[in-house]
Write an enzyme that holds these catalytic residues in place. Structure first.
Site, PDB file in Angstrom:
ATOM      1  N   LYS A   1       1.022  -1.244   0.141  1.00  0.00           N
ATOM      2  CA  LYS A   1      -0.019   0.283  -0.098  1.00  0.00           C
ATOM      3  C   LYS A   1       1.148   1.534   0.650  1.00  0.00           C
ATOM      4  O   LYS A   1       0.499   2.296  -0.368  1.00  0.00           O
ATOM      5  CB  LYS A   1      -1.352  -0.322   1.360  1.00  0.00           C
ATOM      6  CG  LYS A   1      -2.149  -0.559   0.802  1.00  0.00           C
ATOM      7  CD  LYS A   1      -2.682  -1.407   2.399  1.00  0.00           C
ATOM      8  CE  LYS A   1      -3.684  -2.201   1.794  1.00  0.00           C
ATOM      9  NZ  LYS A   1      -4.244  -3.444   3.309  1.00  0.00           N
TER      10      LYS A   1
ATOM     11  N   GLN B   1      -4.601  -1.976   9.324  1.00  0.00           N
ATOM     12  CA  GLN B   1      -4.377  -3.126   8.422  1.00  0.00           C
ATOM     13  C   GLN B   1      -5.154  -5.063   9.381  1.00  0.00           C
ATOM     14  O   GLN B   1      -4.651  -5.112  10.577  1.00  0.00           O
ATOM     15  CB  GLN B   1      -3.391  -3.498   9.069  1.00  0.00           C
ATOM     16  CG  GLN B   1      -2.680  -5.305   7.964  1.00  0.00           C
ATOM     17  CD  GLN B   1      -3.116  -4.527   6.596  1.00  0.00           C
ATOM     18  OE1 GLN B   1      -2.940  -3.776   5.897  1.00  0.00           O
ATOM     19  NE2 GLN B   1      -3.616  -6.542   6.098  1.00  0.00           N
TER      20      GLN B   1
ATOM     21  N   ASP C   1     -12.139   2.113   3.677  1.00  0.00           N
ATOM     22  CA  ASP C   1     -12.149   0.552   3.462  1.00  0.00           C
ATOM     23  C   ASP C   1     -13.739   0.157   3.432  1.00  0.00           C
ATOM     24  O   ASP C   1     -13.791  -0.955   3.106  1.00  0.00           O
ATOM     25  CB  ASP C   1     -11.381  -0.032   4.492  1.00  0.00           C
ATOM     26  CG  ASP C   1      -9.580  -0.877   4.485  1.00  0.00           C
ATOM     27  OD1 ASP C   1      -9.620  -1.076   2.894  1.00  0.00           O
ATOM     28  OD2 ASP C   1      -8.925  -1.270   4.965  1.00  0.00           O
TER      29      ASP C   1
END
Ligand code: NAP
Length: 282
Positions: free
Chosen positions: A48, A92, A115
């Site tokens: 990322k 994460q 997300d």
């Protein structure tokens, strides 16, 4: 049979994002929080950060020991929520035991939830309201279908898996595009029969060799979301590619299919969030 090249499409999208981001008054900013030392999570976070660099975005990483408290993480999220240079905040997953992932994800302000895990954004997704974000993995699948002019409207779509991250939002996006959607899971009887009805089959289970040649209709579009390791330690999906591919009209490879597109949609969401924060969109 055509192989759906998610890797090439992701590179193209990231190139376009870089051009667009270069024209903004400031760089889109993504903050990534990594807790513990799970090697797979480390690899994903590194990816990322590389994507951000490639798109000309600003990125920040917060690496925390597995012993970090829920309070410390909530305080960090609160600080990032208030930062004008941060457009997206990402925790994460999975988190080490003892931490409440749902409470942390809910603490991210919805307009920085790139997300698309916050209930507000999930609700917008299901009700078709604007102003949310695309869920990254299902959004990546839809972008692949669009790129190859694969029509969803009126098609029988079968989704294997019903997780909040992949299966459920995948079904919502296919439904929004007027597919007729069946969602299967571990308690679904006659899985092979259900799969054989699919014009578009999306597998997001995490079981090597789950989808075999006899389960797939001639001419079907097969999208393999899973990322598994086979007995030899090689990265593979749920689909027995060699047996299934000859029957398909289109199929994604693993690796090089959905995985890179998931990351590209995260970048797109971060860019879109930046536009909104700058008052340039929505
Ligand atoms: P998950 O939370 O473990 O969900 C798996 C789903 O599969 C569950 O809904 C489960 O049913 C269902 N399932 C289990 N065994 C089944 C069977 N025999 N037949 C039909 N359904 C079955 O996993 P996830 O997070 O959704 O991830 C799924 C896969 O996608 C994994 O391989 C993961 O690594 C991969 N993934 C890839 C990306 C990407 O970018 N390519 C992103 C995210 C995830 P129940 O609900 O009944 O338990």
């Amino acid at each position: 049979m055509t192989i759906l090249d998610g890797k090439a499409l992701a590179e193209k999208l990231k190139g376009e994002l870089k051009e667009k981001a270069d024209g903004l008054p400031r760089k889109p900013g993504l903050a990534v929080i990594l807790v513990g030392d799970d090697p797979a999570s480390r690899t994903y976070v590194n990816g990322k950060k590389r994507d951000c660099a490639q798109c000309g975005f600003y990125s920040e990483e917060y690496t925390m020991p597995a012993t970090v408290s829920q309070r410390e993480l909530l305080d960090l999220i609160e600080t990032l929520n208030g930062r004008a240079d941060i457009d997206g905040i990402l925790v994460q997953l999975p988190l080490p035991k003892g931490l409440d992932a749902i409470a942390l994800l809910d603490a991210i302000v919805p307009h920085k939830d790139v997300d698309c895990f916050h209930p507000v954004n999930v609700g917008k997704l299901y009700t078709g309201q604007k102003g949310g974000f695309l869920p990254c993995t299902p959004g990546g699948v839809m972008a692949i279908l669009r790129e190859y002019d694969i029509q969803v409207a009126g098609k029988e779509c079968v989704v294997l898996g019903r997780s909040n991250i992949v299966g459920k939002p995948m079904a919502a996006l296919l439904l929004a595009e007027n597919g007729t959607v069946t969602v299967c899971h571990s308690k679904t009887p006659n899985l092979a029969q259900k799969c054989a009805t699919a014009d578009i089959l999306v597998s997001a289970v995490g079981k090597v060799g789950l989808v075999t040649g006899d389960m797939v209709k001639d001419g079907a579009v097969v999208i393999d979301v899973a990322m598994n390791r086979n007995a030899q330690g090689k990265l593979c999906g749920d689909v027995d590619f060699d047996a299934v591919a000859p029957k398909c009209s289109y199929i994604t490879p693993v690796p090089g299919g959905v995985g890179p597109m998931t990351r590209a949609i995260l970048m797109e969401n971060t860019y879109r969030s930046c536009l909104r924060h700058l008052g340039l969109e929505d």
